[in-house]
Scaffold this motif. Structure first.
Motif, mmCIF file in Angstrom:
data_model
loop_
_atom_site.group_PDB
_atom_site.id
_atom_site.type_symbol
_atom_site.label_atom_id
_atom_site.label_comp_id
_atom_site.label_asym_id
_atom_site.label_seq_id
_atom_site.Cartn_x
_atom_site.Cartn_y
_atom_site.Cartn_z
ATOM 1 N N SER A 116 40.343 -26.006 31.074
ATOM 2 C CA SER A 116 39.714 -26.162 32.371
ATOM 3 C C SER A 116 40.793 -27.138 32.942
ATOM 4 O O SER A 116 41.223 -28.116 32.055
ATOM 5 N N VAL A 117 40.647 -27.539 34.198
ATOM 6 C CA VAL A 117 41.279 -28.620 35.020
ATOM 7 C C VAL A 117 40.803 -30.022 34.177
ATOM 8 O O VAL A 117 41.393 -30.868 34.083
ATOM 9 N N THR A 118 39.434 -30.089 34.339
ATOM 10 C CA THR A 118 38.827 -31.124 33.739
ATOM 11 C C THR A 118 39.348 -31.697 32.246
ATOM 12 O O THR A 118 39.512 -32.837 32.192
ATOM 13 N N ARG A 148 41.575 -16.018 31.932
ATOM 14 C CA ARG A 148 41.386 -16.867 32.993
ATOM 15 C C ARG A 148 42.263 -16.812 34.170
ATOM 16 O O ARG A 148 41.919 -17.303 35.383
ATOM 17 N N THR A 151 45.955 -18.058 38.467
ATOM 18 C CA THR A 151 45.246 -19.293 39.450
ATOM 19 C C THR A 151 45.004 -20.214 38.465
ATOM 20 O O THR A 151 45.190 -21.444 38.912
ATOM 21 N N PHE A 152 44.028 -19.898 37.466
ATOM 22 C CA PHE A 152 43.595 -20.980 36.558
ATOM 23 C C PHE A 152 44.920 -21.861 35.831
ATOM 24 O O PHE A 152 44.761 -23.292 36.101
ATOM 25 N N GLN A 154 47.684 -22.038 37.322
ATOM 26 C CA GLN A 154 48.505 -22.945 38.270
ATOM 27 C C GLN A 154 47.658 -24.388 38.589
ATOM 28 O O GLN A 154 48.424 -25.260 38.949
ATOM 29 N N GLN A 155 46.313 -24.241 38.782
ATOM 30 C CA GLN A 155 45.636 -25.377 38.993
ATOM 31 C C GLN A 155 45.704 -26.340 37.874
ATOM 32 O O GLN A 155 45.720 -27.480 38.283
ATOM 33 N N VAL A 156 45.588 -25.893 36.543
ATOM 34 C CA VAL A 156 45.952 -26.874 35.484
ATOM 35 C C VAL A 156 47.417 -27.739 35.517
ATOM 36 O O VAL A 156 47.243 -28.784 35.484
ATOM 37 N N CYS A 157 48.453 -26.707 35.945
ATOM 38 C CA CYS A 157 49.559 -27.386 36.075
ATOM 39 C C CYS A 157 49.733 -28.306 37.100
ATOM 40 O O CYS A 157 50.356 -29.315 37.128
ATOM 41 N N LYS A 158 49.255 -28.186 38.369
ATOM 42 C CA LYS A 158 49.261 -28.838 39.402
ATOM 43 C C LYS A 158 48.595 -30.225 39.248
ATOM 44 O O LYS A 158 48.632 -31.139 39.904
ATOM 45 N N SER A 159 47.333 -30.100 38.213
ATOM 46 C CA SER A 159 46.695 -31.268 38.187
ATOM 47 C C SER A 159 47.165 -32.639 37.285
ATOM 48 O O SER A 159 46.462 -33.458 37.186
#
Length: 197
Positions: A116-118, A148, A151-152, A154-159
């Motif tokens: 997860s991003v968290t 996942r 999109t999952f 991409q969100q992790v990479c951006k975070s």
């Protein structure tokens, strides 16, 4: 082997699983080393620590001077064999104290598995060098569980600002897709463990 293939494999992390190998495991490690992946993580965590350390030592001899070898889970084995890094599950990473991270461990690169991003943000805060994020696509390792998705990833990479390696169903033909999402590369198990010369 073409130069293009060499460059392709350099964007991969190899994660081992001796149960997928047909034939001798160490011969397979030699084949993988010839492909020059970015690094190899010896993920044989079902082995007792003593047996794992013996295997790590043999793999270290094969990889020496060619491909970095990281231990998985067994920190003491990494210390005794002198690997360049160790890959840890988040639960184990969270338990590392400042005392654990002092001295010898300061020389180690530490990677972690995140879902997860968290978790990615937490791993970065705990000073890891990179994370594997998954599972992105459906894979035999997680039978019945849908991936996942991109999109999952991409969100992790951006975070985070540390390298993220896509994990789960990653193959040569979808590596560029995950890299377009911001991944530094892919982590592949089956492709390497079943690779022929």
């Amino acid at each position: 082997m073409t130069e293009e293939k060499k460059n392709l494999y350099s964007d991969f992390i190899c994660i081992t699983n001796r149960h997928l190998v047909e034939g001798d495991f160490y011969d397979q490690i030699k084949r993988v080393v010839e492909k020059k992946p970015r690094l190899i993580i010896l993920r044989e965590k079902d082995l007792p620590e003593k047996e794992y350390e013996e295997m790590l030592g043999k793999c270290a001899d094969i990889c020496k001077g060619q491909v970095p070898l990281y231990a998985h889970t067994y920190i003491n084995a990494a210390k005794n064999i002198g690997t360049k890094g160790v890959h840890l599950p988040m639960e184990q990473l969270r338990k590392l104290t400042l005392f654990d991270r002092d001295g010898w461990m300061k020389t180690l690169k530490i990677g972690a598995s995140v879902h997860s991003v968290t978790e990615a943000l937490e791993a970065q805060q705990l000073s890891v060098s990179y994370v594997t994020a998954g599972h992105v696509f459906a894979t035999d390792c997680k039978k019945g569980l849908p991936g996942r998705g991109l999109t999952f990833l991409q969100q992790v990479c951006k975070s985070v600002t540390i390298p993220v390696y896509a994990l789960g169903g990653i193959q040569e033909d979808n590596l560029r897709i995950v890299m377009k999402m911001g991944a530094a590369g892919g982590a592949m198990m089956s492709g390497f463990m079943r690779m022929k010369s």
